[in-house]
Design an enzyme around this catalytic site. Structure first.
Site, PDB file in Angstrom:
ATOM      1  N   ASN A 246      46.578  33.040  56.244  1.00 18.94           N
ATOM      2  CA  ASN A 246      47.476  33.045  54.764  1.00 18.94           C
ATOM      3  C   ASN A 246      48.292  32.867  54.566  1.00 18.94           C
ATOM      4  O   ASN A 246      49.487  34.479  54.510  1.00 18.94           O
ATOM      5  CB  ASN A 246      46.652  33.424  53.756  1.00 18.94           C
ATOM      6  CG  ASN A 246      47.304  33.149  52.073  1.00 18.94           C
ATOM      7  OD1 ASN A 246      47.732  32.523  51.992  1.00 18.94           O
ATOM      8  ND2 ASN A 246      46.712  34.270  50.978  1.00 18.94           N
TER       9      ASN A 246
ATOM     10  N   LYS B 133      51.091  32.185  52.654  1.00 16.65           N
ATOM     11  CA  LYS B 133      51.251  32.403  51.129  1.00 16.65           C
ATOM     12  C   LYS B 133      53.039  31.289  51.025  1.00 16.65           C
ATOM     13  O   LYS B 133      52.658  30.293  51.744  1.00 16.65           O
ATOM     14  CB  LYS B 133      51.469  33.821  50.949  1.00 16.65           C
ATOM     15  CG  LYS B 133      50.602  34.191  51.092  1.00 16.65           C
ATOM     16  CD  LYS B 133      50.496  36.050  50.636  1.00 16.65           C
ATOM     17  CE  LYS B 133      49.534  36.600  50.612  1.00 16.65           C
ATOM     18  NZ  LYS B 133      48.858  37.423  50.205  1.00 16.65           N
TER      19      LYS B 133
ATOM     20  N   HIS C  31      42.201  33.280  45.433  1.00 14.61           N
ATOM     21  CA  HIS C  31      43.104  34.337  45.517  1.00 14.61           C
ATOM     22  C   HIS C  31      43.513  35.603  44.202  1.00 14.61           C
ATOM     23  O   HIS C  31      44.007  34.125  43.176  1.00 14.61           O
ATOM     24  CB  HIS C  31      44.029  33.834  46.485  1.00 14.61           C
ATOM     25  CG  HIS C  31      44.672  34.671  47.238  1.00 14.61           C
ATOM     26  ND1 HIS C  31      45.875  35.645  47.078  1.00 14.61           N
ATOM     27  CD2 HIS C  31      44.503  35.380  48.014  1.00 14.61           C
ATOM     28  CE1 HIS C  31      46.228  36.401  47.772  1.00 14.61           C
ATOM     29  NE2 HIS C  31      45.519  36.639  48.650  1.00 14.61           N
TER      30      HIS C  31
ATOM     31  N   GLU D 219      46.288  36.890  43.554  1.00 17.12           N
ATOM     32  CA  GLU D 219      47.556  35.666  43.123  1.00 17.12           C
ATOM     33  C   GLU D 219      47.491  34.782  42.412  1.00 17.12           C
ATOM     34  O   GLU D 219      48.466  34.307  41.196  1.00 17.12           O
ATOM     35  CB  GLU D 219      48.251  35.713  44.247  1.00 17.12           C
ATOM     36  CG  GLU D 219      48.927  36.684  45.168  1.00 17.12           C
ATOM     37  CD  GLU D 219      49.138  36.554  46.864  1.00 17.12           C
ATOM     38  OE1 GLU D 219      49.252  35.781  47.660  1.00 17.12           O
ATOM     39  OE2 GLU D 219      49.266  37.637  47.619  1.00 17.12           O
TER      40      GLU D 219
ATOM     41  N   GLU E  15      38.611  41.068  48.524  1.00 13.30           N
ATOM     42  CA  GLU E  15      40.603  41.121  48.848  1.00 13.30           C
ATOM     43  C   GLU E  15      40.887  42.456  47.514  1.00 13.30           C
ATOM     44  O   GLU E  15      40.744  42.382  46.535  1.00 13.30           O
ATOM     45  CB  GLU E  15      40.902  40.343  48.264  1.00 13.30           C
ATOM     46  CG  GLU E  15      40.610  39.183  50.211  1.00 13.30           C
ATOM     47  CD  GLU E  15      42.271  38.509  50.201  1.00 13.30           C
ATOM     48  OE1 GLU E  15      42.846  38.857  51.239  1.00 13.30           O
ATOM     49  OE2 GLU E  15      42.715  37.475  48.912  1.00 13.30           O
TER      50      GLU E  15
ATOM     51  N   GLY F  28      48.988  43.571  50.193  1.00 13.90           N
ATOM     52  CA  GLY F  28      50.318  43.190  50.610  1.00 13.90           C
ATOM     53  C   GLY F  28      51.303  45.176  50.174  1.00 13.90           C
ATOM     54  O   GLY F  28      52.093  44.725  49.588  1.00 13.90           O
TER      55      GLY F  28
ATOM     56  N   SER G 286      45.998  44.151  53.264  1.00 11.27           N
ATOM     57  CA  SER G 286      46.855  44.687  54.345  1.00 11.27           C
ATOM     58  C   SER G 286      46.312  45.304  55.322  1.00 11.27           C
ATOM     59  O   SER G 286      46.236  46.008  56.052  1.00 11.27           O
ATOM     60  CB  SER G 286      47.297  45.923  53.741  1.00 11.27           C
ATOM     61  OG  SER G 286      47.530  45.487  52.504  1.00 11.27           O
TER      62      SER G 286
HETATM   63  P1  PGA Z   1      48.685  40.868  53.244  1.00 11.44           P
HETATM   64  O1  PGA Z   1      47.620  39.513  52.271  1.00 11.44           O
HETATM   65  O2  PGA Z   1      47.487  41.018  54.692  1.00 11.44           O
HETATM   66  O3  PGA Z   1      49.422  40.691  53.308  1.00 11.44           O
HETATM   67  O4  PGA Z   1      47.602  41.948  51.807  1.00 11.44           O
HETATM   68  C1  PGA Z   1      46.446  39.582  52.183  1.00 11.44           C
HETATM   69  C2  PGA Z   1      46.058  38.031  51.263  1.00 11.44           C
HETATM   70  O5  PGA Z   1      46.223  38.642  50.508  1.00 11.44           O
HETATM   71  O6  PGA Z   1      45.151  37.267  51.885  1.00 11.44           O
END
Ligand code: PGA
Length: 261
Positions: free
Chosen positions: A12, A14, A98, A100, A170, A176, A216
């Site tokens: 992803n 982003k 997601h 976010e 997730e 993140g 992560s």
């Molecule tokens: P990350 O994000 O690997 O940077 O923790 C995962 C995601 O948001 O799909």
């Protein structure tokens, strides 16, 4: 006993990567992908780079997806993108719900359900993301939140189409943050999700469902996570922005896969 499938690893991107940067990353992943066989690789670039990434990946086994969509097929929805437009740009996958999108942009559980249905109708594979916040986990509400998001996300799907939905657990506190869920913590929720799917769709459908872990993920933790019985692959954010770390995750998952086969 459930038969494990080859690792599914989605990146992803982003809101990162300009057009030339996206082309370079897609090209590098394409070149290195055979070294991660039999993992299935998918990239989710921002909308502006989808068509370019499709060109770079044409004829390769690397799949393409988007990070979001609108549930209507067309109309006066300024700033939105339909499932048909994603198909047009070369997508086979689309992330839905997601964290976010849910937490920064206020998307509801019902929105996620509408988006999953729209994606399926257009022939896409939705990647439905679910996950609890730290506050919810600490209050002992993890399963309740996951169940609510899962059931709303899968509502109203015809039986024949449910198998096309990919799930991603997730935990919001792991995204993140550098704080990965332990393999045990992740497996506990993955097993719960598979159990709920079994109740809803029957054991066979649940056994075949692809359930990804995200939060992560790095080459250093992919092996031990994939060793867990119900973790079929990863949705990777930060570590998917460089071909080497993205492919490194896929290679580590394949190493674990070969041992659990
Ligand atoms: P990350 O994000 O690997 O940077 O923790 C995962 C995601 O948001 O799909």
């Amino acid at each position: 006993m459930r038969r494990r499938s080859a690792p599914f690893v989605a990146g992803n991107w982003k809101m990162y990567k300009t057009l030339p940067e996206a082309a370079a990353l897609a090209g590098a992943i394409r070149e290195a992908a055979p070294g991660a066989a039999p993992a299935e690789l998918v990239v989710l670039p921002p909308f502006t780079s989808l068509a370019e990434a499709a060109r770079c990946l044409a004829g390769s086994a690397v799949g393409l997806g988007a990070q979001n969509l609108h549930w209507e097929s067309q109309g006066a929805f300024t700033g939105e993108i339909s499932a048909a437009m994603l198909v047009d740009a070369g997508c086979r996958y689309v992330a839905v719900g997601h964290s976010e999108r849910r937490h920064i942009f206020g998307e509801s559980d019902a929105d996620a359900g509408r988006k999953v249905r729209a994606a399926l109708k257009a022939g896409l594979h939705p990647i439905l993301c679910v996950g609890e916040t730290l506050e919810e986990r600490e209050a002992g509400r993890t399963f309740e939140v996951i169940n609510r998001q899962l059931m709303a996300g899968l509502e109203g799907i015809e039986d024949g189409l449910r198998a096309r939905v990919i799930l991603a657990y997730e935990p919001v506190w792991a995204i993140g943050t550098g704080r990965t869920a332990s393999p045990g913590q992740a497996e506990e929720v993955h097993a719960y999700i598979r159990g709920r799917l079994a109740q809803k769709t029957g054991q066979d459908g649940a056994d075949c469902a692809i359930i990804l872990y995200g939060g992560s993920v790095k080459p250093a933790n992919a092996y031990s996570l994939f060793k867990e019985r119900d973790i079929d692959g990863f949705l990777v954010g930060g570590a998917s922005l460089e071909a080497e770390s993205f492919l490194g995750i896929a290679r580590e998952a394949v190493r674990a896969y070969k041992e659990v086969l």
